[in-house]
Write a protein that holds these residues in place. Sequence first.
Motif, short mmCIF file in Angstrom:
data_model
loop_
_atom_site.label_atom_id
_atom_site.label_comp_id
_atom_site.label_asym_id
_atom_site.label_seq_id
_atom_site.Cartn_x
_atom_site.Cartn_y
_atom_site.Cartn_z
N VAL A 190 7.28 2.16 -2.42
CA VAL A 190 7.95 0.92 -2.79
C VAL A 190 7.06 -0.26 -2.40
N PHE A 214 4.34 -0.94 -4.98
CA PHE A 214 4.79 -1.69 -6.14
C PHE A 214 5.04 -3.15 -5.79
N THR A 266 4.72 -0.83 -11.88
CA THR A 266 5.76 -1.69 -11.30
C THR A 266 6.86 -1.97 -12.31
N TYR A 300 8.97 1.15 -12.57
CA TYR A 300 9.78 1.25 -11.34
C TYR A 300 10.97 0.29 -11.38
N SER A 331 14.90 1.37 -11.62
CA SER A 331 15.75 0.95 -10.50
C SER A 331 16.94 0.13 -11.00
N CYS A 350 15.42 4.90 -4.18
CA CYS A 350 14.37 4.11 -4.83
C CYS A 350 12.99 4.60 -4.40
N GLU A 351 12.85 4.98 -3.15
CA GLU A 351 11.60 5.54 -2.66
C GLU A 351 11.25 6.82 -3.42
N ALA A 411 10.04 5.86 -6.93
CA ALA A 411 8.67 5.35 -6.87
C ALA A 411 7.67 6.49 -6.70
#
Length: 93
Positions: free
Chosen positions: A3, A6, A33, A36, A40, A52-53, A56
Amino acid sequence: MFVALFALGGFRGGKAMLYPGQVVTNDELDMLTRVYKTISQERGLPVDSPRCEKVAAHIIKLFMNGLTDEDELLFAVRNRGPLVPTHQIERGL
């Protein structure tokens, strides 16, 4: 970790090294990015969440394995399903 990669949004000199032999340009980082952030948002995931990790990390893995087109990455991530089952996150597993 991913994360944060990004969140950087670019590097001096126009390139970043993920690990020896794997270089990512600013344009590629910008594209990763965007992927991602899109995923998200679509999944309603807070940026600082464990899920979210995982997203990514999955995007980076796909990219390093040859999916270098934005549309291909979006398709692959969207069709993978959840990376971590919700009940595992809620119980902290």
